[in-house]
Design an enzyme around this catalytic site. Structure first.
Site, PDB file in Angstrom:
ATOM      1  N   THR A   1      -3.368 -40.263 -31.328  1.00 29.83           N
ATOM      2  CA  THR A   1      -4.021 -40.778 -32.758  1.00 29.83           C
ATOM      3  C   THR A   1      -3.492 -39.725 -33.773  1.00 29.83           C
ATOM      4  O   THR A   1      -3.436 -38.605 -34.032  1.00 29.83           O
ATOM      5  CB  THR A   1      -5.590 -40.523 -32.778  1.00 29.83           C
ATOM      6  OG1 THR A   1      -6.348 -41.182 -31.903  1.00 29.83           O
ATOM      7  CG2 THR A   1      -6.132 -40.750 -33.917  1.00 29.83           C
TER       8      THR A   1
ATOM      9  N   LYS B   1      -8.199 -47.980 -35.261  1.00 30.15           N
ATOM     10  CA  LYS B   1      -8.822 -46.514 -34.652  1.00 30.15           C
ATOM     11  C   LYS B   1      -9.445 -45.782 -35.945  1.00 30.15           C
ATOM     12  O   LYS B   1     -10.727 -45.411 -35.720  1.00 30.15           O
ATOM     13  CB  LYS B   1      -7.790 -45.682 -33.978  1.00 30.15           C
ATOM     14  CG  LYS B   1      -8.283 -44.201 -33.644  1.00 30.15           C
ATOM     15  CD  LYS B   1      -9.302 -44.213 -32.671  1.00 30.15           C
ATOM     16  CE  LYS B   1      -9.799 -42.719 -31.760  1.00 30.15           C
ATOM     17  NZ  LYS B   1      -8.622 -42.043 -31.265  1.00 30.15           N
TER      18      LYS B   1
ATOM     19  N   LYS C   1     -10.265 -34.576 -37.916  1.00 27.89           N
ATOM     20  CA  LYS C   1      -9.097 -34.860 -37.825  1.00 27.89           C
ATOM     21  C   LYS C   1      -9.106 -36.452 -38.125  1.00 27.89           C
ATOM     22  O   LYS C   1      -8.255 -36.976 -39.025  1.00 27.89           O
ATOM     23  CB  LYS C   1      -8.528 -34.760 -36.581  1.00 27.89           C
ATOM     24  CG  LYS C   1      -7.147 -35.361 -36.174  1.00 27.89           C
ATOM     25  CD  LYS C   1      -6.552 -35.110 -34.931  1.00 27.89           C
ATOM     26  CE  LYS C   1      -5.263 -36.146 -34.588  1.00 27.89           C
ATOM     27  NZ  LYS C   1      -4.825 -36.055 -33.127  1.00 27.89           N
TER      28      LYS C   1
END
Length: 292
Positions: free
Chosen positions: A87, A162, A237
């Site tokens: 990611t 995502k 994050k």
């Protein structure tokens, strides 16, 4: 298939193990020297990638992804599919894909949802960006490592999906926790609030499937002292990645901005190592005039 796997951490190791169990020949490399039963160890990332039909990476951030791709792309076998399951920021994903495409490789950015449990059980969801040919070559491996793979479009779109999803998750979790904290101060029973909201227009995954209030709804990290299912640090994050993408695309995300600021304050105020739903007890302890 002959597969190289780079990044054998908490997620990568069980993913590689599932590929071995399915009969594939897997060569792995991790900077920490992690070993996985059945995975042949390479001396470096380039060796793990050389001559492979597929190369899978699971890395911490975009800078490391760019650095690793600068090493493994020249070693790649023409026509091999390069699947990045990290990611990272969209710009880094697209830069890595461009580097791979220029070398005659088939890049797919495919971040995952499902956590360590999903990686072990082979039930991850993959959000994939790349050409039709690249996705088709990666699809059989997604079927082994996960339960669903969605082709989201061009390179970088897997990362875009995502971070958009997780921005929604961060915003809705803060709002859900605020609602429980308000209910407490208004004298509304938490179970009663759940029974109403979970079947009304306030319905959300944060409320119905991952309720932040202990003893309410299906079992969740709240029932285990907020031991992480999804750590607040990881939510922060992903929210930061959403804001980096918003800046790059000149997109207005006012609630995403507020959620990012809230999780920054939460992590810096002792939230490290806690589940991202642990903002509820923090809110309960605060008053309206308290700063974030």
């Amino acid at each position: 298939m002959k597969i190289g796997f780079i990044g054998l951490g908490n997620m990568g190791a069980p993913m590689a193990a599932n590929l071995v169990a399915a009969g594939h020949e897997v060569t792995g490399f991790d900077v920490a020297g992690v070993t996985v039963e059945g995975v042949e160890q390479a001396s470096d990332a380039a060796q793990a990638a050389a001559g492979r039909d597929a190369v899978i990476t699971m890395l911490p951030n975009g800078d490391i992804l760019r650095d690793v791709y600068s090493t493994i792309v020249p070693a790649g076998q023409e026509g091999a599919v390069f699947i990045d399951c990290s990611t990272v920021d969209v710009d880094s994903a697209r830069a890595a894909a461009s580097l791979a495409e220029d070398a005659g490789l088939l890049p797919v950015d495919a971040p995952v949802s499902g956590g360590i449990g999903g990686a072990s059980a082979g039930t991850l969801t993959f959000m994939a960006g790349g050409s039709d040919a690249a996705f088709a070559k990666a699809a059989p491996l997604f079927e082994i490592m996960g339960q669903k793979a969605v082709h989201c479009g061009a390179p970088g779109n897997g990362q875009a999906a995502k971070i958009c999803n997780n921005m929604i998750l961060g915003v809705t979790m803060v709002a859900t926790c605020e609602a429980f904290a308000l209910a407490d101060k208004l004298g509304l029973d938490r179970q009663a609030m759940f029974d109403v909201v979970s079947t009304s227009s306030g319905y959300s995954w944060s409320m119905n499937a991952y309720c932040p209030a202990p003893g309410i709804g299906p079992q969740s990290p709240a029932d285990n002292d907020y031991v992480p299912g999804f750590a607040a640090d990881l939510m922060l994050k992903d929210l930061r990645l959403s804001q980096q993408a918003a800046d790059s695309a000149d997109a207005a995300t006012p609630m995403g901005t507020r959620a990012t600021a809230y999780y920054e304050a939460f992590v810096n105020d002792g939230g490290t190592g806690k589940d991202f739903s642990a903002v509820l007890p923090r809110l309960v302890a605060k008053h309206r005039d308290d700063a974030d």
